[in-house]
Design a protein around this motif. Sequence first.
Motif, PDB file in Angstrom:
ATOM      1  N   PHE A 162      17.099  -2.474  -4.186  1.00 48.77           N
ATOM      2  CA  PHE A 162      17.500  -3.203  -2.990  1.00 48.77           C
ATOM      3  C   PHE A 162      16.846  -4.582  -2.956  1.00 48.77           C
ATOM      4  O   PHE A 162      17.420  -5.544  -2.462  1.00 48.77           O
ATOM      5  N   ALA A 163      15.631  -4.694  -3.494  1.00 55.61           N
ATOM      6  CA  ALA A 163      14.909  -5.975  -3.480  1.00 55.61           C
ATOM      7  C   ALA A 163      15.467  -6.977  -4.481  1.00 55.61           C
ATOM      8  O   ALA A 163      15.144  -8.164  -4.422  1.00 55.61           O
ATOM      9  N   GLU A 164      16.293  -6.522  -5.411  1.00 64.75           N
ATOM     10  CA  GLU A 164      16.950  -7.428  -6.364  1.00 64.75           C
ATOM     11  C   GLU A 164      18.326  -7.863  -5.879  1.00 64.75           C
ATOM     12  O   GLU A 164      18.958  -8.720  -6.485  1.00 64.75           O
ATOM     13  N   MET A 165      18.779  -7.272  -4.789  1.00 71.42           N
ATOM     14  CA  MET A 165      20.094  -7.597  -4.237  1.00 71.42           C
ATOM     15  C   MET A 165      19.953  -8.677  -3.168  1.00 71.42           C
ATOM     16  O   MET A 165      18.915  -8.796  -2.527  1.00 71.42           O
ATOM     17  N   THR A 166      21.022  -9.435  -2.989  1.00 71.59           N
ATOM     18  CA  THR A 166      21.058 -10.362  -1.860  1.00 71.59           C
ATOM     19  C   THR A 166      21.219  -9.551  -0.573  1.00 71.59           C
ATOM     20  O   THR A 166      21.588  -8.362  -0.620  1.00 71.59           O
ATOM     21  N   GLU A 189       8.105   1.030 -11.236  1.00 73.96           N
ATOM     22  CA  GLU A 189       7.355  -0.156 -10.817  1.00 73.96           C
ATOM     23  C   GLU A 189       8.255  -1.061  -9.996  1.00 73.96           C
ATOM     24  O   GLU A 189       9.477  -0.978 -10.082  1.00 73.96           O
ATOM     25  N   LYS A 190       7.641  -1.920  -9.205  1.00 76.30           N
ATOM     26  CA  LYS A 190       8.388  -2.792  -8.295  1.00 76.30           C
ATOM     27  C   LYS A 190       9.223  -3.809  -9.083  1.00 76.30           C
ATOM     28  O   LYS A 190       8.783  -4.335 -10.093  1.00 76.30           O
ATOM     29  N   ARG A 191      10.442  -4.065  -8.522  1.00 77.00           N
ATOM     30  CA  ARG A 191      11.317  -5.108  -9.057  1.00 77.00           C
ATOM     31  C   ARG A 191      12.017  -5.797  -7.904  1.00 77.00           C
ATOM     32  O   ARG A 191      12.521  -5.140  -7.010  1.00 77.00           O
ATOM     33  N   GLY A 192      12.037  -7.123  -7.934  1.00 76.97           N
ATOM     34  CA  GLY A 192      12.785  -7.892  -6.938  1.00 76.97           C
ATOM     35  C   GLY A 192      11.905  -8.504  -5.873  1.00 76.97           C
ATOM     36  O   GLY A 192      10.768  -8.083  -5.664  1.00 76.97           O
ATOM     37  N   ASP A 249       0.830  -1.202   0.000  1.00 73.48           N
ATOM     38  CA  ASP A 249       0.000   0.000   0.000  1.00 73.48           C
ATOM     39  C   ASP A 249       0.867   1.256   0.000  1.00 73.48           C
ATOM     40  O   ASP A 249       0.574   2.232  -0.702  1.00 73.48           O
ATOM     41  N   ASN A 250       1.926   1.233   0.802  1.00 69.32           N
ATOM     42  CA  ASN A 250       2.831   2.386   0.878  1.00 69.32           C
ATOM     43  C   ASN A 250       3.496   2.662  -0.470  1.00 69.32           C
ATOM     44  O   ASN A 250       3.563   3.815  -0.914  1.00 69.32           O
ATOM     45  N   MET A 251       3.993   1.597  -1.125  1.00 69.98           N
ATOM     46  CA  MET A 251       4.651   1.783  -2.425  1.00 69.98           C
ATOM     47  C   MET A 251       3.661   2.268  -3.474  1.00 69.98           C
ATOM     48  O   MET A 251       3.981   3.148  -4.288  1.00 69.98           O
ATOM     49  N   TYR A 279      10.235  -0.317   1.161  1.00 73.44           N
ATOM     50  CA  TYR A 279      10.291   0.309  -0.165  1.00 73.44           C
ATOM     51  C   TYR A 279      11.396  -0.268  -1.051  1.00 73.44           C
ATOM     52  O   TYR A 279      11.641   0.238  -2.141  1.00 73.44           O
ATOM     53  N   ASP A 280      12.066  -1.326  -0.603  1.00 70.85           N
ATOM     54  CA  ASP A 280      13.199  -1.896  -1.343  1.00 70.85           C
ATOM     55  C   ASP A 280      12.900  -2.185  -2.816  1.00 70.85           C
ATOM     56  O   ASP A 280      13.761  -1.962  -3.669  1.00 70.85           O
TER      57      ASP A 280
END
Length: 192
Positions: free
Chosen positions: A163-167, A141-144, A96-98, A150-151
Amino acid sequence: MKLCFATHNIHKLEEIQALLGNHFELLTLDDIGCNAEIPEPFDTIAENSREKARYVKDEFGVNCFADDTGLMVDALNGEPGVKSARYAGLQRNSNDNMKLLLNNLTGSKDRKARFVTVITLTLNNVFHEFEGSVEGQIIFEKRGIHGFGYDPIFVPDGYDKTFAEMTMQEKATLSHRSRAFAKLVNFLKKHN
């Protein structure tokens, strides 16, 4: 050394335990019997961080550290800022925040943003503060699938991945939280 990390967020706990390694025994709020949602009544990240650390020290009598993090977006005059976790409402839902953030940026060419983390350590009744930040951009748009918050929509400057695509290890080398915690860990090692 035993320290309480003033959080119920399991993702933050995993991230920080990886940074601390075996140097410290990390206790959670659950470990000390704190089931309350600690208030964040202030208008700045630093004040909310300090309030959480103060609350745990006063109520439970343990040395602890607390963090507060915010995402500041230039085109939105620093929003969501101190209200990052509850930007779209008290349900604290990341999706919801994103969605709200991306909606509020519709039509904006300026996508500059920064994450800021402030950690407050209370050790033997003295407060110490550590800050870390990272500059970046909000993508469209979101990725990962990794990370939290918010990563999936934040790409740090100099990188092409969110950040969401990183380990966790990749993110730990450059995130706002890891920069603040590196300062905390260095301080603790000198005072242990």
